[in-house]
Write a protein that holds these residues in place. Structure first.
Motif, PDB file in Angstrom:
ATOM      1  N   ARG A   2     -18.121 -52.137 -37.827  1.00  0.00           N
ATOM      2  CA  ARG A   2     -19.161 -52.935 -37.206  1.00  0.00           C
ATOM      3  C   ARG A   2     -20.386 -52.076 -36.922  1.00  0.00           C
ATOM      4  NH1 ARG A   2     -19.291 -53.139 -31.334  1.00  0.00           N
ATOM      5  NH2 ARG A   2     -17.732 -51.790 -30.355  1.00  0.00           N
ATOM      6  N   ILE A   4     -23.540 -50.916 -34.523  1.00  0.00           N
ATOM      7  CA  ILE A   4     -24.012 -50.842 -33.147  1.00  0.00           C
ATOM      8  C   ILE A   4     -25.343 -50.085 -33.112  1.00  0.00           C
ATOM      9  CG2 ILE A   4     -21.683 -50.891 -32.166  1.00  0.00           C
ATOM     10  CD1 ILE A   4     -22.071 -47.860 -31.546  1.00  0.00           C
ATOM     11  N   LYS A   8     -26.233 -47.054 -28.109  1.00  0.00           N
ATOM     12  CA  LYS A   8     -24.996 -47.495 -27.448  1.00  0.00           C
ATOM     13  C   LYS A   8     -23.798 -46.606 -27.788  1.00  0.00           C
ATOM     14  CE  LYS A   8     -25.907 -52.386 -26.626  1.00  0.00           C
ATOM     15  NZ  LYS A   8     -25.334 -53.757 -26.728  1.00  0.00           N
ATOM     16  N   LEU A  58     -12.348 -53.760 -32.593  1.00  0.00           N
ATOM     17  CA  LEU A  58     -13.123 -54.981 -32.779  1.00  0.00           C
ATOM     18  C   LEU A  58     -13.643 -55.113 -34.205  1.00  0.00           C
ATOM     19  CD1 LEU A  58     -15.228 -55.283 -29.485  1.00  0.00           C
ATOM     20  CD2 LEU A  58     -13.287 -56.681 -30.199  1.00  0.00           C
ATOM     21  N   GLY A  59     -13.856 -53.981 -34.871  1.00  0.00           N
ATOM     22  CA  GLY A  59     -14.382 -54.032 -36.236  1.00  0.00           C
ATOM     23  C   GLY A  59     -13.334 -53.879 -37.318  1.00  0.00           C
ATOM     24  N   HIS A 319     -22.012 -57.542 -36.583  1.00  0.00           N
ATOM     25  CA  HIS A 319     -22.981 -57.276 -35.520  1.00  0.00           C
ATOM     26  C   HIS A 319     -22.389 -57.566 -34.148  1.00  0.00           C
ATOM     27  CE1 HIS A 319     -27.068 -56.807 -37.579  1.00  0.00           C
ATOM     28  NE2 HIS A 319     -26.168 -56.785 -38.534  1.00  0.00           N
ATOM     29  N   GLU A 320     -22.779 -56.774 -33.192  1.00  0.00           N
ATOM     30  CA  GLU A 320     -22.381 -56.993 -31.801  1.00  0.00           C
ATOM     31  C   GLU A 320     -23.324 -58.013 -31.172  1.00  0.00           C
ATOM     32  OE1 GLU A 320     -20.996 -53.685 -29.012  1.00  0.00           O
ATOM     33  OE2 GLU A 320     -23.029 -54.083 -28.287  1.00  0.00           O
ATOM     34  N   ALA A 328     -19.331 -59.229 -24.315  1.00  0.00           N
ATOM     35  CA  ALA A 328     -19.792 -58.680 -25.591  1.00  0.00           C
ATOM     36  C   ALA A 328     -18.708 -58.894 -26.632  1.00  0.00           C
ATOM     37  CB  ALA A 328     -20.097 -57.195 -25.448  1.00  0.00           C
ATOM     38  N   VAL A 330     -17.941 -59.034 -31.307  1.00  0.00           N
ATOM     39  CA  VAL A 330     -18.372 -58.653 -32.645  1.00  0.00           C
ATOM     40  C   VAL A 330     -18.125 -59.818 -33.592  1.00  0.00           C
ATOM     41  CG1 VAL A 330     -17.986 -57.082 -34.582  1.00  0.00           C
ATOM     42  CG2 VAL A 330     -17.918 -56.221 -32.241  1.00  0.00           C
TER      43      VAL A 330
END
Length: 366
Positions: A2, A4, A8, A58-59, A319-320, A328, A330
């Motif tokens: 993902r 970022i 961040k 998450l990715g 994308h986040e 938040a 993804v």
């Protein structure tokens, strides 16, 4: 995988793709697989790297298609950098761009077209051009990528109309090449605009705007000796014209604005909104999409906007984003039928969860 923002980055983040901060072919600034620390949140933006691809839960298993092969990216970098250098020389000497320089851009446009013909729709990864030298350089390449993707879909779906009014579906690669060349040099005239105007953080004065508006005519004059196709040249001359007559340099409207500049106008504005400048942060993709959508029928051609919206998602995969409830997440999947309701991965009480989120919903009350 993902994406970022570099700012961040936190301790322990694993890099998923090489970070390139120099011309293609040079050693990466950072290699995929390295573990980053929070100090890179400050160092990378200073090196011109605004975002990085990372691997985490998450990715996991999210695959992002790159629109250009490494070989084509290297060709694009070399040819566009050479063209900008030649344009600077031409401005100082009062001559025009050499024909061989523009012909090299035609070869690059061919390579880009060949790569993009194999690129799936709604699979853009336009945030990863860190190696390109400055805003004008990077902007020209991103506008070309986006414009070619819009045109590919438009012409494959609806065809194109020739001078006899016939709708045709042949010679698409030839037309894409001519469009690509025009897009690559669409802003070449800005090299003659003083940097203090080009990078001014506030609103331009009327006098400054008059100077800015000369860049289209300057670009045409620079390119005239290269004997560019009239279709390619129309992109340089008219990409700031609008179908409601509110554009420049001539305030033409409706059918007077040709198809190539109509495509260029949308690609140009979207990238300008979503790109970082010395005087403004980059807006997220959904803001750029909203600007184009709200201009449909006034500034922008509705049919071109429809094709733009089929290849540019407001919430791209990888994308986040911040959900309406403040969490938040993804984006792991997006539907062309309902792009405002992406599938999003979040960390829940039992681990990673996926849910379809209506991003048009009102934010939760604090």
């Amino acid at each position: 995988m993902r994406l970022i923002p570099s700012r961040k980055i936190r301790d322990g983040v694993e890099l998923a793709r090489d970070v390139i901060a120099g011309p293609p072919g040079t050693a990466p600034l950072l290699r995929a697989g390295v573990t980053l620390s929070s100090r890179y949140a400050d160092l990378l933006p200073k090196a011109g790297v605004g975002s990085v691809w990372i691997e985490d839960e998450l990715g996991a298993d999210i695959d992002i298609a790159e629109p250009l092969t490494p070989e084509t990216r290297a060709k694009v970098h070399k040819a566009t950098a050479g063209a900008l250098s030649a344009a600077n020389t031409a401005l100082r000497s009062g001559s025009g761009m050499p024909r061989e320089v523009v012909e090299s851009l035609g070869e690059v446009a061919d390579s880009m077209v060949n790569d993009l013909l194999d690129c799936p729709e709604a699979a853009l990864a336009l945030d990863d051009l860190n190696a390109f030298d400055d805003y004008t350089h990077k902007h020209s390449v991103q506008v070309t990528l986006l414009g070619l993707l819009i045109a590919r879909r438009a012409w494959q779906t609806d065809g194109w109309t020739d001078f006899r009014g016939r709708r045709r579906y042949d010679r698409l690669e030839e037309r894409l090449r001519k469009l690509g060349v025009g897009l690559l040099v669409h802003d070449v005239g800005k090299l003659a605009v003083p940097p203090e105007i080009l990078n001014k953080p506030g609103r331009l004065t009327d006098a400054e705007m008059d100077i800015m508006r000369t860049h289209t005519a300057t670009g045409v004059e620079l390119l005239r000796p290269a004997d560019l196709s009239p279709l390619s040249l129309s992109v340089v001359r008219d990409h700031h014209e609008r179908i409601d007559g509110s554009g420049y340099p001539d305030g033409i409207f409706g059918a007077q604005v040709q198809e190539f500049p109509r495509i260029a106008a949308i690609a140009d504005v979207y990238d300008a909104v979503t790109s970082e400048r010395v005087y403004k942060p980059a807006a997220p993709p959904h803001v750029g999409v909203r600007v184009i959508r709200e201009g449909s029928g006034t500034q922008f051609c509705p049919s071109v906007v429809a094709h733009f919206r089929a290849v540019v998602m407001p919430y791209p995969v990888g994308h986040e984003i911040v959900l309406p409830d403040g969490r938040a997440g993804v984006v792991s999947h997006v539907s062309l039928e309902d792009p405002d309701s992406p599938t999003v991965r979040v960390v829940g009480s039992t681990g990673v969860e996926e849910l379809v989120v209506d991003m048009t919903a009102e934010p939760a009350a604090a």
